[in-house]
Design a protein around this motif. Structure first.
Motif, short mmCIF file in Angstrom:
data_model
loop_
_atom_site.label_atom_id
_atom_site.label_comp_id
_atom_site.label_asym_id
_atom_site.label_seq_id
_atom_site.Cartn_x
_atom_site.Cartn_y
_atom_site.Cartn_z
N TYR A 1 -26.08 -42.68 13.69
CA TYR A 1 -26.97 -43.50 12.89
C TYR A 1 -28.27 -43.77 13.65
N GLY B 1 -27.64 -49.03 5.72
CA GLY B 1 -27.21 -50.41 5.89
C GLY B 1 -28.25 -51.23 6.64
N SER C 1 -22.83 -51.29 6.48
CA SER C 1 -23.37 -50.03 5.95
C SER C 1 -22.42 -49.50 4.87
#
Length: 365
Positions: A184, A265, A283
């Motif tokens: 991420y 998120g 998320s």
């Protein structure tokens, strides 16, 4: 008279000078090209820890030692289309162990306190987890084999049969494994620090938040012995198979599927007192799940794509930390939720970690 040889020689000199010039130009271009690539990599690595020191204080020590307790939770829920469902969960594991770190390298070993004396047939749980956090990106790696030490948490039947007699009963007919990776990107990485909440390598001085975007890959395997379950429910509930209503022909014996997801998120670091930090991160992921038994061929192709295979998964992280740069202590939780739905049945898998830790840093940089 014109000396022909001198003319030829001079022309050769001109040609040679042109060739040399072209070669030097080519070398300069190559040097410039590789220099640009090198500078790009340098800027990229610098960006990994490019922070606003008004919001984030970098680590002032080289080494750390820590004692951590890790509690692991997991749950599986299997449902068929008529509404019958059963929920399993293995025993909670409690692990304790020391960790030693040097800058961003952190190694440790934990012992499962609850299963030290358990025999080899029962202690077949295996797991591995690794999380890497920088200001710019984060990576989660995980691998779990739970084994067959499950318990039945609940059994819901459409005929409203009382199933209390089967709750908390050991069941060895379910085996599961999961492995995967999540990557991420942290958009506001200059003012928001994930490491401050989960690896204690920085200190968040002022509250800040950031949007997150990520990708993930997961492979899950699940096998179920319905004959064992049928025998157990008949014995415990004193009912026949027809009265119970579970139809194993509409369910599965073994299933394996891959999960490719794209998540989005938000995460927020709340500095509610000096040296204190609370983080909450949520998320949601759109996940495409491809069952290996859905097709007759081994590889996934575009003709296999089906919108019905898209499900929603979730990832949550929560952390509470006290860190005065010399000493730190806190708790953190990482939660994963996976959902898989087919025409005949559906599965819901939840697992997570709850950590408690205390440590100190030493060896100033």
């Amino acid at each position: 008279m014109i000396d022909v040889s001198s003319v030829v020689n001079s022309s050769e000199n001109v040609d040679r000078s042109c060739n040399v010039s072209d070669t030097l130009t080519c070398i300069r271009h190559k040097k410039t090209f590789f220099r640009r690539i090198g500078k790009s990599f340098i800027r990229l690595f610098q960006e990994f820890n490019n922070i606003d020191t008004n919001y984030i204080e970098p680590q002032r020590y080289n080494y750390t030692v820590m004692l951590q307790s890790t509690n692991t939770y997991e749950m599986y829920r299997l449902s068929e289309k008529d509404g019958n469902s059963i929920t399993f969960a293995p025993e909670v594991s409690y692990k304790l162990g020391p960790y030693v770190g040097w800058r961003w390298i952190f190694l440790g070993y934990t012992i499962d306190l609850k299963h030290i004396s358990m025999n080899s047939e029962k202690s077949n749980r295996k797991e591995f987890g690794l999380s890497l956090y920088s200001s710019l990106v984060g990576v989660d790696l995980f691998w779990r084999e739970t084994g067959n030490n499950y318990r039945i948490c609940s059994l819901d039947l459409e005929k409203n049969i009382n199933t209390d007699a089967i709750k908390d009963v050991d069941f060895e007919g379910l085996n599961s494994s999961i492995k995967g990776v999540n990557l991420y990107y942290i958009f506001n990485h200059r003012r928001f620090s994930y490491p401050a909440a989960y690896s204690q390598s920085t200190v968040q001085r002022h509250s800040a938040g950031s949007w997150l975007a990520g990708i993930g890959y997961t492979n899950q395997k699940l096998s179920m012995d319905w004959n064992k379950l049928d025998k157990l429910t008949r014995e415990r509930l004193n009912l026949s198979s027809l009265e119970i209503g579970l139809d194993s022909s509409r369910l599965f014996g073994k299933i394996e599927y891959t999960d490719i997801s794209f998540s989005c998120g938000y995460s927020y670091n709340w500095v509610f007192a000096p040296h204190w930090l609370f983080n909450a991160s949520l998320s949601a992921a759109l996940a495409y799940k491809h069952t290996l038994s859905d097709t007759n061929h081994g590889r996934f192709t575009l003709r296999d794509f089906n919108l019905k295979n898209i499900n929603v998964d979730g990832i949550g992280r929560f952390g509470l930390v006290y860190n005065n740069m010399k000493w730190y202590a806190g708790a953190s939780a990482i939660l994963h939720s996976y959902n898989y739905t087919k025409k005949q049945f559906s599965t819901n898998n939840f697992f997570g970690y709850l950590n408690f830790y205390i440590g100190f840093n030493f060896g100033k940089r």
